[in-house]
Structures are given as C-alpha cells and as structure tokens.
Design a protein around this motif. Sequence first.
Motif, PDB file in Angstrom:
ATOM      1  N   PRO A1165       0.825  -1.226   0.000  1.00  0.00           N
ATOM      2  CA  PRO A1165       0.000   0.000   0.000  1.00  0.00           C
ATOM      3  C   PRO A1165       0.858   1.275   0.000  1.00  0.00           C
ATOM      4  O   PRO A1165       0.492   2.272  -0.634  1.00  0.00           O
ATOM      5  CB  PRO A1165      -0.808  -0.106   1.288  1.00  0.00           C
ATOM      6  N   SER A1166       2.001   1.229   0.693  1.00  0.00           N
ATOM      7  CA  SER A1166       2.858   2.418   0.742  1.00  0.00           C
ATOM      8  C   SER A1166       3.421   2.710  -0.643  1.00  0.00           C
ATOM      9  O   SER A1166       3.464   3.874  -1.082  1.00  0.00           O
ATOM     10  CB  SER A1166       3.989   2.187   1.741  1.00  0.00           C
ATOM     11  N   PHE A1167       3.832   1.648  -1.332  1.00  0.00           N
ATOM     12  CA  PHE A1167       4.393   1.783  -2.679  1.00  0.00           C
ATOM     13  C   PHE A1167       3.329   2.326  -3.648  1.00  0.00           C
ATOM     14  O   PHE A1167       3.576   3.266  -4.422  1.00  0.00           O
ATOM     15  CB  PHE A1167       4.911   0.417  -3.117  1.00  0.00           C
ATOM     16  N   SER A1168       2.163   1.734  -3.587  1.00  0.00           N
ATOM     17  CA  SER A1168       1.074   2.165  -4.494  1.00  0.00           C
ATOM     18  C   SER A1168       0.655   3.594  -4.181  1.00  0.00           C
ATOM     19  O   SER A1168       0.376   4.391  -5.089  1.00  0.00           O
ATOM     20  CB  SER A1168      -0.122   1.215  -4.406  1.00  0.00           C
ATOM     21  N   PHE A1169       0.644   3.980  -2.897  1.00  0.00           N
ATOM     22  CA  PHE A1169       0.274   5.344  -2.511  1.00  0.00           C
ATOM     23  C   PHE A1169       1.280   6.351  -3.090  1.00  0.00           C
ATOM     24  O   PHE A1169       0.892   7.393  -3.643  1.00  0.00           O
ATOM     25  CB  PHE A1169       0.226   5.470  -0.985  1.00  0.00           C
ATOM     26  N   LEU A1170       2.579   6.015  -2.951  1.00  0.00           N
ATOM     27  CA  LEU A1170       3.605   6.926  -3.473  1.00  0.00           C
ATOM     28  C   LEU A1170       3.461   7.087  -4.982  1.00  0.00           C
ATOM     29  O   LEU A1170       3.557   8.192  -5.530  1.00  0.00           O
ATOM     30  CB  LEU A1170       5.012   6.398  -3.137  1.00  0.00           C
ATOM     31  N   LEU A1171       3.271   5.948  -5.693  1.00  0.00           N
ATOM     32  CA  LEU A1171       3.134   5.996  -7.157  1.00  0.00           C
ATOM     33  C   LEU A1171       1.917   6.812  -7.556  1.00  0.00           C
ATOM     34  O   LEU A1171       1.976   7.651  -8.474  1.00  0.00           O
ATOM     35  CB  LEU A1171       3.039   4.569  -7.712  1.00  0.00           C
ATOM     36  N   LEU A1172       0.824   6.603  -6.854  1.00  0.00           N
ATOM     37  CA  LEU A1172      -0.430   7.315  -7.179  1.00  0.00           C
ATOM     38  C   LEU A1172      -0.259   8.823  -6.978  1.00  0.00           C
ATOM     39  O   LEU A1172      -0.650   9.629  -7.837  1.00  0.00           O
ATOM     40  CB  LEU A1172      -1.561   6.786  -6.283  1.00  0.00           C
ATOM     41  N   GLN A1173       0.349   9.191  -5.834  1.00  0.00           N
ATOM     42  CA  GLN A1173       0.568  10.609  -5.539  1.00  0.00           C
ATOM     43  C   GLN A1173       1.474  11.246  -6.587  1.00  0.00           C
ATOM     44  O   GLN A1173       1.236  12.377  -7.028  1.00  0.00           O
ATOM     45  CB  GLN A1173       1.180  10.782  -4.147  1.00  0.00           C
ATOM     46  N   LEU A1174       2.513  10.507  -6.980  1.00  0.00           N
ATOM     47  CA  LEU A1174       3.434  11.041  -7.988  1.00  0.00           C
ATOM     48  C   LEU A1174       2.722  11.233  -9.328  1.00  0.00           C
ATOM     49  O   LEU A1174       2.908  12.260 -10.013  1.00  0.00           O
ATOM     50  CB  LEU A1174       4.634  10.084  -8.165  1.00  0.00           C
ATOM     51  N   ILE A1175       1.950  10.205  -9.725  1.00  0.00           N
ATOM     52  CA  ILE A1175       1.221  10.279 -11.005  1.00  0.00           C
ATOM     53  C   ILE A1175       0.265  11.483 -11.000  1.00  0.00           C
ATOM     54  O   ILE A1175       0.213  12.265 -11.956  1.00  0.00           O
ATOM     55  CB  ILE A1175       0.458   8.961 -11.273  1.00  0.00           C
ATOM     56  N   LYS A1176      -0.462  11.630  -9.857  1.00  0.00           N
ATOM     57  CA  LYS A1176      -1.414  12.757  -9.737  1.00  0.00           C
ATOM     58  C   LYS A1176      -0.665  14.093  -9.837  1.00  0.00           C
ATOM     59  O   LYS A1176      -1.069  15.005 -10.555  1.00  0.00           O
ATOM     60  CB  LYS A1176      -2.130  12.694  -8.392  1.00  0.00           C
ATOM     61  N   LEU A1177       0.408  14.195  -9.093  1.00  0.00           N
ATOM     62  CA  LEU A1177       1.132  15.464  -9.012  1.00  0.00           C
ATOM     63  C   LEU A1177       1.758  15.824 -10.362  1.00  0.00           C
ATOM     64  O   LEU A1177       1.697  16.975 -10.805  1.00  0.00           O
ATOM     65  CB  LEU A1177       2.224  15.357  -7.928  1.00  0.00           C
ATOM     66  N   MET A1178       2.344  14.802 -11.020  1.00  0.00           N
ATOM     67  CA  MET A1178       2.995  15.077 -12.290  1.00  0.00           C
ATOM     68  C   MET A1178       1.970  15.354 -13.388  1.00  0.00           C
ATOM     69  O   MET A1178       2.243  16.114 -14.327  1.00  0.00           O
ATOM     70  CB  MET A1178       3.889  13.883 -12.701  1.00  0.00           C
TER      71      MET A1178
END
Length: 1239
Positions: A1165-1178
């Motif tokens: 979940p931590s990995f997926s959260f980081l990826l999701l946040q990065l995708i959203k932000l970028m």
Amino acid sequence: MSASAGDGEPGLPFDMEEVSGPTCTGENSRHDPAVCAGTSEIKSRAVVKYSAAPPPTSYALLQEKTDLKLPPANWLRENPQLGTAGTTILGSSSKSKPFSSFGMAYDFIDCIGDDVDVVSDSENIKKLLKIPYSKSHVSMAVHRVGRTLLLDDLDIQELFMRSSQTGDWTWLKEFYQRLIDQKWQRKKKSKEHWYQKAILSKFLYYSINGDGAAEPVSDNLDEGEEENGAEEFNTSWPTAFTSASSDAEEADAPKQESIDSQFALGQVTSVPKEQNLPMLFNEGENSQGLRNDFVRNIMWTFEDIHMLVGSNMPIFGGGRYPAVSLRLRDNNKPINILTGMDYWLDNLMCNVPELVMCFHVNGIVQKYEMIKTEDIPHLENSTFSTRVVKDIAQNVLSFLKSNCTKEGHTYWLFKASGSDIVKLYDLTTLCEEAEEEKCQNPFTLPVAVLLYKVASNLMLKARQNRKHYGTIRTLLLNCVKLLDEERHPQIIASAHYMLSELFQLDEPPQEDGGESLRAGGSEDSYSDEDREEEEEEEEEEEELTEDSDENSYSSQDDSKAVAVIRSVGELSVPEKYKSTHQIRPSCAFPVSQDKEEKCRHVLSYVLKGLKAVDGTIKKESDLPAADPNTPIPLKYEDRSASGACAAETGISLLLERAAGPLQMDKKYPTRSGMIPGSWQHRMKLQLFLKASKAYYVLSDAATNLLKYGRALRYIKLSLQSYDAYCSVSGTLHPQVLLFHSQCLSLCGDIQLMLAQNANNRAAYLEEYSYQTKEDQEILHSLHRESSCQAFNMATDLATDPEYTLFVSNKCYEAAYELLDSEALKDHGPDQLTQVLKRLGNIRNEMGVYYMNQSAAMQTEKEVKKSVSVAEQEMWKKSFAFFEKGMKDFEAIGDRTNTALLLCNTGRLMRICAQAHCAMSADQSRGEFSPEEALYYNKAIDYYLRAMRSLESRESHTAVWDSVNWELSTTYFTLATLLQDYAPLSRKAQEQIEREVTEAMMKSLKYCDLQTESARQPLYQYRAATIHHRLASMYHSCFRNQVGDEHLRKQHRSLAELHYSKAVCLFLSLKDAPCELLRTLLERVAFAEFTMAGQSSSAAKLKSLTGAIEIMTETRHAFQMIHNELLEELRETEPAESVESPDVASGPTSGLNLQEVMKLIGVFEPSFSFLLLQLIKLMTTMKRKPSNKDEEVLKTYKNVYSKLLRAEKNAPLLSRVKLHMELLQQLTPETGSDDTGTRS
C-alpha cells in the motif's frame, strides 16, 4: 705392632704435598699423592690413602757380632713403631682374616664397583703374582662388586676345624675331600721355623731400641712371653713376624696357619632379628673381622691395574735414606726368585726406594747391605723379569674377571700344593646344590652389606649422574637375593626403599636420559678399550674352550669348577687371558616414560619394604588381623541430601590434619607397637611417604587422561598414606608439608573436574571402586598404624555437584592455609601462587554455579512474582564467592582473571536486574523499575572495572573482547528497556529520551566495527539496530513535537542521519533483509510525513521523488528474501511445485516468513500510494513536462498498473519476484548490474 708411615711421611726424598682423602680411619691418617716408582719396563704408582703409623724413625744399626738369640730389654712390649705383638710385620701374615678386604672396602666405598680392579691384602696380591714360580698351595675367596674384585685368604683347614662347631662348611668339607686333594694335610711347624721367627722378632726390637746393644732380660719373662705367644695367640705373634720370604716358602712348603681363635665365622651370620643397620656395620666391622686393621691402605696402580692394598710392612727412616724397608737374611742361604719378588713387590706397593738387608750366621749379625728397589730384580740367584710379572698380573686379573661374573656369589680360587692347575669354584652355587638344610655361606652377610653400602654410596651420586641407576638396581637386587628376610629385615627394607627411590617420580621426562640409563653400568669389566663385538667374544670363548679340550684334565672335579688354568706357565704368556665379560649385561635400568609403570614399580618395592618391617613388629592384641585378600571398601556416600553445610565438621578434620603439624616428638609406641626412633619407625616413615608420592603421581597422570574416578581413588590412597605418615611422625618437615599441599591441591582439581563432568558419573564410580591386590596390601599395612579416615571427606565420590564443588574449595583452602603457615612461609612461593589461582578459579566456579541456579529459578517461575528469598540467597552466595575469587587473583596480580570475575559479577547484576522486572496486574511487562536501573548500572560499573583491570586489548585479546561485548550489551539492554518500557510515571519524556540516547551512544562506542573477529557481524547488527532505534525515536519526536521549530529541525536531521547509517549497516550484513526492509519503510513513512506538511507542488514532488528513491532501495532486501526462498526450495523435495512456498509452509531456516508477509503488507500500500501521488502530481502540474518527465510518468503508470493487477493471493516467491521487477523498472540506469546480481 704398628708400622711406620710409608712414602707419604716427612723427610722422604720425594716431592709430596698432603691432601685430604675421601675416607680416613685412625688418628694420624694421611692421604698422600703418588710417586711413580720402578724400572723403565713397568709403570707403578702408589698413593697412601690412609696410614695409622707414626712418622718413620731411624733404625738402629746393630754392631757386628750382636747375638740376636738374646732378647732385647724391650722385646714384645708395645711400641708405636711396631705396634702390638698381635699385629703383623713385613706385610700381613700369610693367614689374613677372611674378611680383610671387606674392611678396606667399607672404608673406601667410593672406589668400589668402578674405580678399583682389586681390593686385597698385599700378601694375597704377592701370592697370586708368584703362582708360576711357587709350588705352594693357593686358596682364596673372590667376590665381585661391579668391576671390583675382593680377594681374601681362605684357610680351608681352619674352616673345617670350625665346621664341627658351627656346621657352616660341612658341605664344603665333603666336597673338598671328595674332589680336591684328599692327601693334603696341614704340616706342623718345625722347631727351625719357630727359631727363625724368634730371632726376626728380636732383630726388629733391637733395631728400634736405639743403642744397638743386647740387653739381657730375666729367664722368667722370656719363658712367660714365649708361652703366651704359643698358647694365647696360637700363631698370632709368630705369624706377626713371618717374613714374606719365609724359609718354608722357599722350600716350596705350604704356608698354613690357623685363624685367630677370637674370630668365629659363625658369629657373622647370627645377627639379632631386630637389628639396627648402623649397629650391624659398626659391630660387624670391629668384632666380626670386618674392620680395616692394616697399618696403611694404599691405592697401587700397577701398569693399568688399579688395586686397593692393605699393608703392615714397617718403614724406617735412615738419615741419608729416609724411607727404607728392613730385612733379616741368613748369610748361608742365598736369595731366591720368590724372596726377591717378595721384597720388590713390597717396596713397590709402599713406594719405598731402598731395601736394607742385615745378614746373620746362626743369629750373630755379620753385615748390612743397601739395595735400591729397581735393582732387586737383578740380584744374583734372584733374577726375574718385571715384564713377566706384569703379564702374570694382567692374566690373573683377566681370568678372574672373565669367570667371577655374578655379584653376590662367593668364588673360590684354589691351587693344590705342588700342582700346576688352578681351579675356580662358585661356592654359592655349590652351597645351593647341597642337600643339607643348614648350608649357610659365612660370606653372605658381609657381601650383602658391601653391596648395600656401594649402592648407598652410588645413590648420593645418582642425582648428578643417572647412569648409576642400573648399577644401583643390580647391587640392591643382588643384596636382597642374598639375605633372609627373617634374619635381616632392616637391610631388606632399606634396600627396597632405595630401589623405589631410583624411580624419580617428580622429574620431567628427559629426551637424552634414555640412552645414558640404558647404558648405565654396562661398561666392560676390565677396561673400556677392551670391549669386543659380540661375534669376537663368541670366537674367543670358542678358542678358550678348544684350549681347554686340548689340555683336558682327567680329574672328575673339573665338572664342578667354573674355570680352570691348566698350567700356571700359561700366566706368563702375554695376553693369554683376555677379559671379555661385561660387568652387568642384564642390569640396564628399566627405562619407561610411562608414569603409571614407574609408580607401579615404586609401589611394589614399597610393599616389599613394608612387609619386611611389619614382620619385625609384634602385633598388638587389640589390632584386628587383616586379611590381605579382603578388599578394604572405599566408602561411597551420597551426600546430596545432607548438602554442603553438613560437611563442615568432616572438612574441619582435613584442615586440622593439614595445617597443624605437630612440633613434639612422639615418645610412646605407635598403634602397631613400633617404638619411635627405632629403625622400623624411620623406615616406615620413608616408605609411607614414598607410597604417598607414587599414588600422587598416578593420580596426576589419571587426571591428565581425564580418568577422574581413577584419579580420585589414587589421591585417596595418597592421602591415606600421608595420614599414616602423620600418625607415626612426630614432626612434619617443611618439604613434607609442601608435598601435602600439592596433594590437597590435586584433590581439589579432581573434585572440580568431577563436578564439571557429572554426566559421566557412572563410569567414574566404576573406576573409583576398582582396587588392585597390591593397593589392598599397602592399605592393610597403612591400617596397622592409622585408621586413615582423616581425609575421607575430601576423597569421597559424591553425587551432588554443589557438594563436590564445596569439597574442592575446601581442599584448596586447606592447601592455601598450609602454604601460608609459618612452617612454609619461605618454602613454596610458586606453589602459593598456583594454589591462589586455583582458589580464585574454584570460587569463580562456585559463583557461576549459584548464579546459574538463580537464573534457573527465574526461568522455572510460572508466574512472575516478587524476588524469592531462595533467589536472594543464591545471589548472596554467588556474589561472596566472586568477591573472594577477585581477592585471590588480585593477591597474585592476575589482571586477566580478575577481569573475568568482574565480568561474571556484572552478569550476576544483570540477572538481579531481570529478577526485579516490574509486572502489571495482567502479567504484562510494566515500566522500567528503579531496581532494574540500579542493578544494570552496577553491572556497567563491574564491566568498566574489568576494562580498567585489563588496561588494553593487547593484555588479553579474548577477555578484552568478551568484556567489551558484555559492556556494549548491557548499555544496549538498558537503553532498549528504557525506550520500550519508559518509566513515564517517574520521569519526563525528554529526560527518558536523553538517557536512552546516552545509553545507546555508549553501547555504540563499544561496538567494535573495525576488528575482524567472530563478533564483527554481531557488532554490525547491533550498531545498525541502535541507529534504527535512535532514528525511530527522533522520528517519533519529530512527529509529536509542537511549537519549537529549531528542535523539530534537529530531530529531523538526526532521524535522517541515523536512518541512513542503519540502512548502510544492514546492507553490509547481507543476512538481515527484514530489518533492512523495515528501516527503509520507516524512512519512507518519515518522508511521507514530511511531505504532508508541505504546501507547494514542487516541494511535494521533491519529497515524493526522494521517497520513491528510498523505496527502490528495498529491492536489495527483496533480493535477499528471494535468494533465501530459493535456497529453501532446493532443500525441499523435488516432487514439490516450484510455486509451493507460502505462508503456510512455515518458517525457513533463516527467514521469518510471517515477518516478511507483515512487511510486504505494509510495503504494497505504501508503494502504491507513493506511485499514485506522484502520477497525480505530475499529471496536474501546470508547467509543460519534458520528454524525460513523460517517460518517467509513463514508467510510474506502468508500474502502478502492474501493482494493482497483481494477484493478492499469489505465492510469496511470486510476489517477491514481482516487487523486484517493478522496483527494477524504476532504476533503469542500474538495471544491468541488478540483473546480474539476481541472476
């Protein structure tokens, strides 16, 4: 009648100095150096070893026509120049006492066995050298001791006269009459013989009278003295004046005189049953004919033959000729060869350069003539070759040495009157073959005593030169063989004790000692240069045998003879007889490096000695009769029930016996009835002590072989022997007490080993219970003097390890008290150090024992309660022993062991701390209590003291590393407990954090990460754990801190620092994937928390990018997990599916699968959260993305989609593999390396 001094007296024309001699008997004893005398043809050297004569005085030159038939006024009166009428003149009488050589041998015991070839009366030497020229009969007893031959005149007829009274020689009389010379009878002395004796006597008294005139005396005195001479002395006074060249001998008549009636051979053999050895020697020598009654003893070297000779020839001074011998000759009878040889040999032996001859006709003095000694062989009618005499001497000696081979045997050299055949018989063998019960050889006791004395003398030298051991052993065994135990128990006991002394039990094995021991005493019997190879010896023997066959002698007596000289003419042939016999071919000392074998030899001799002593002591009526065949049980008691305290009373006996040496001599009989001070008493003391030492060595050897049951049995026997020694000893010598402390110390060692190896107790009990017959018999002998119970407590085999340790401790304490006592203050400093070291060690062992007991009590407690009284007692005992042990080691300056004990005390403090752990009502762990803190801090103090004791790692690497590790561990445990179970009810959060940080940093300080050792990975793991814990603590502080922004920044930077250090250390370990994964996940969480407080997109993007970089590092942890799972697969059965490992399969060898699953559950979940946040932000960024940004975004989306599509219930190995692939995609620049690593 004493004769004057010989060549060693003042006024001689020789350059001499007086030096000290080895043995002197008599008031005016001298030991003078040699003077070489003789012709160029032969070598002769004489050293006066002892002289009882006064300095030589001038002889009186008698006036011509002096009538020697008239007695002088001083006739037959005692005179220092001539001695008493009973002694001899002009050499000893032809009938010398049968033990005269023994008297000399006793006085010069140093020479016997090695340095001297022959010991004899000078008359016997002359008789042997004249054998080829004389028809007189020869009868001599020959005895061998080492390379020395003792020659004595053996008057067979006189012995036969006495045999009717004593019965000693009956068998020899029959043998003699049957085989030797049935017709030969003693000839009575003629009137002419007594006439010649009388005028010689008067001549000598005139010569010392001084005035040279005949002084008539009354007829009564004359008659009375002559009757006395004939009756009381029998042949004593006439014999005293027998010239060596008597007319009887010149006429080839046998010289046979009866033995002094005061000397009875029978007395020699009847020594009292309870004899005293010194008494035997003194009385025997003085009253039994064993004394040295020669006027002088001379060490005469004739060519290469060394002889100790006894001579009574009077030596006179003569003005210009200060050393001359005086002879009386009938002018009508020319000097013949025998007379000339006699004069020449006498002068050579006594180193007299001149001979004064007084000629008479029918007793009327005619003239005097002076002849030089070297001119005697060339006199008219008396010409002889000195080289031939030398050859005769060498042949006779070689013949005797080759055939008189057995020590202790009496040989008889016999030549019948008028015969040319010389025969040698072994009387000892003949005596043994005789059928009569009473077949006693009168020479037995003197020979045995001489063998004993020579052995005793060699024992003094044996310490310096071990080559004597074989010789001593043979001498003593031969001595014992000759004696009857009932009649001579003291010599037998003493000989056995000396035999036991030959085996040096306290010497380290010597590498070069073996050869010298084996060669000991095996030198050739004549000279080292004459040694022949075995083959040559056999050839010579064959040659001798052939010679004998050629000159075969028809008489039947040859079958009894040991050897025969067929013709006396053979003796004149140079080197006709060669000595090839080795003295003691079988006397090589039994060399064994096996200690047990040595000790068994010693104990067998001790037992024989004890039996000899016990046989002489009357048994007390109240002493129970012991059966040697009944084993005495070695008491076994199970003392586990009674415990250590109950043993105090028994141990007190041990201490009393050990530390209380009696200072008063015993005045009352011992338990067996021995009288203190008697020879039995002294002998038993020596034998008991020797037995104790032998058993001690056996025990020590068994200990080295790890046979602790056997070792305990032997040390028990050793202490029982010592107990018996104490029972009969009045005072204990410091060396004995020193040995006893060694016994107690060894006993302590054995008991300690038994305590440490309690699992093998059954085997030890079997060893302990075994007993040999020899041990039983020795024990029975010990029980005659003592109950042997004093050391039972110390030597019992117990079942309880605590009791065994207690006994061991008491043994060491007793040994220490002994060494520390006044008696031994300056005797055993090295031993005291060793005992203190052992004492420190046993106290450490007991401290550890009680410490482990208390730890076991904690473990066994089902419900954690308050500390029990029993636990506290264990702590107190343990602490007390550690304290005592430290004092012991400090006393000897042993820093290393002091450090070890301080380290153990630190461990005890930690156990105390664990016991004081606070428990809440629901049995869960409570807050960290002040008692725990107290004990942990005490532990730290002890560890720090241990470090100070060692000073540096170089002093003792292993101990230093151990203390260092324990200190680091204690700090770490203290910090961990403070952190995990913070005492918030007593202290503020900030204070606790400071204490935790301080303890953690100190623990980190003692983590030795640089030194390569077995503990290095442990130190790395601990350092990584410390950094992880500190990072977690600062992380927590950062999250919870409100307000103080400076403090928050500090906590943030500290958290970052410790996380990075922890990750580096976990990465280097290669075997801590879970810890690495957890640390990285916490670090990601820390980055996420930091991001949450940020408002700008750019800052958030930077934080997220940093977090994803940290997340990619988890691939190393997954790589390790993957490798371990694959390793597990290889170990499973081939039939199983590759996909089989999952959570249900249970933990693998080095991997906690549940922990892995738990961490993966956090990771995904931590990995997926980081990826999701990065995708959203970028995606939502306002600025136009670059090509690189688009590629990165595409990668993130790809990874994220794969992560979402991943099957949640997939096997663990598949999930780990997927994570590795996804993380790899995020690090394309290092992909090749990582791929290589995975492959």
